[in-house]
Scaffold this motif. Sequence first.
Motif: not given
Lengths: 148, 141
Positions: A26-28, A57-63, B33-35
């Motif tokens: 949600r935050e992202f 779609p770009t949340f994966a960048v976090l990991i 949010a993204s760190l």
Amino acid sequence: MAVNADFQGRTYPPTPPYAVGRAKIREFAEAVGASDPVHVDPSVATGRGYADVIAPPTFAVLIAQQCDAQLIRDPEAGIDYSRVVHGEQRFAHHRPITAGDEVVGVLTVDSVKEAGGHAMVTTRSELATTGGEPLCTATSTIVIRGGE
Amino acid sequence: MAIRKAKDVAVGEELPGRTVHVERATLVQYAGASLDRNPIHWDERFAKSVGLPDVIAHGMFTMGSVVGVVSDWAGDAGRVVEYGVRFTKPVVVPYEGGADIEVAAVVKKLDQETRRAAVELTVTCDGVKVLGRALAVVALD
């Protein structure tokens, strides 16, 4: 200090599992202005056949960034982070990252190149669940600007 | 929101575009949010000390915010199965007024058999392209 070309082809051990939570999704989603309710409303997500809310779609960048950190923080690699610029980013999703997933990433350094005084490093993070289900292939190219 | 059907799509179709407005506060929110807390994205003094004209947006903020054009057109964000960009120019975000990112998108390829559409995004700020080779592949119904 030049980037260490010996790192080309290197693969790192899997990262510790990243637990994907509804609140982080949600935050992202809010931070990138993603308004699809599938990111925040579990009933919408399950109505579309997902197990829970899914990440943008770009949340994966976090990991993937956590994967890349293994290389960038390695003093042997010779990467000066203050000179790093993001050049290119790509995601190939095998299925959407979903709340409840426990994600591990395996980092491979695909290429290390020097051109015009700059160095370019392309990395690939293969993200999968702890159960081995492929989620996303994230490819990133960073440019390390040469010194004056 | 219904999922878009491949049979209703044609190559050359333009997606509804949009303007993404960015303020310093937008970047602070994305940093959290993204760190990605690199100070070039929120600390003007630091950004200028490393040779930048001002604070710049995270490339990943731009990439992540403009793809909404594609997700909303598809009818489900989970249908964006591939997405890649090159970061060609930074988005400079001044303290006063922020910046506007303009997004246009067009269907470049369509495979009726696999029901996959390739959408090309044109992303500019102050008339300058900030992303290159911005392409998303969408799985349609």
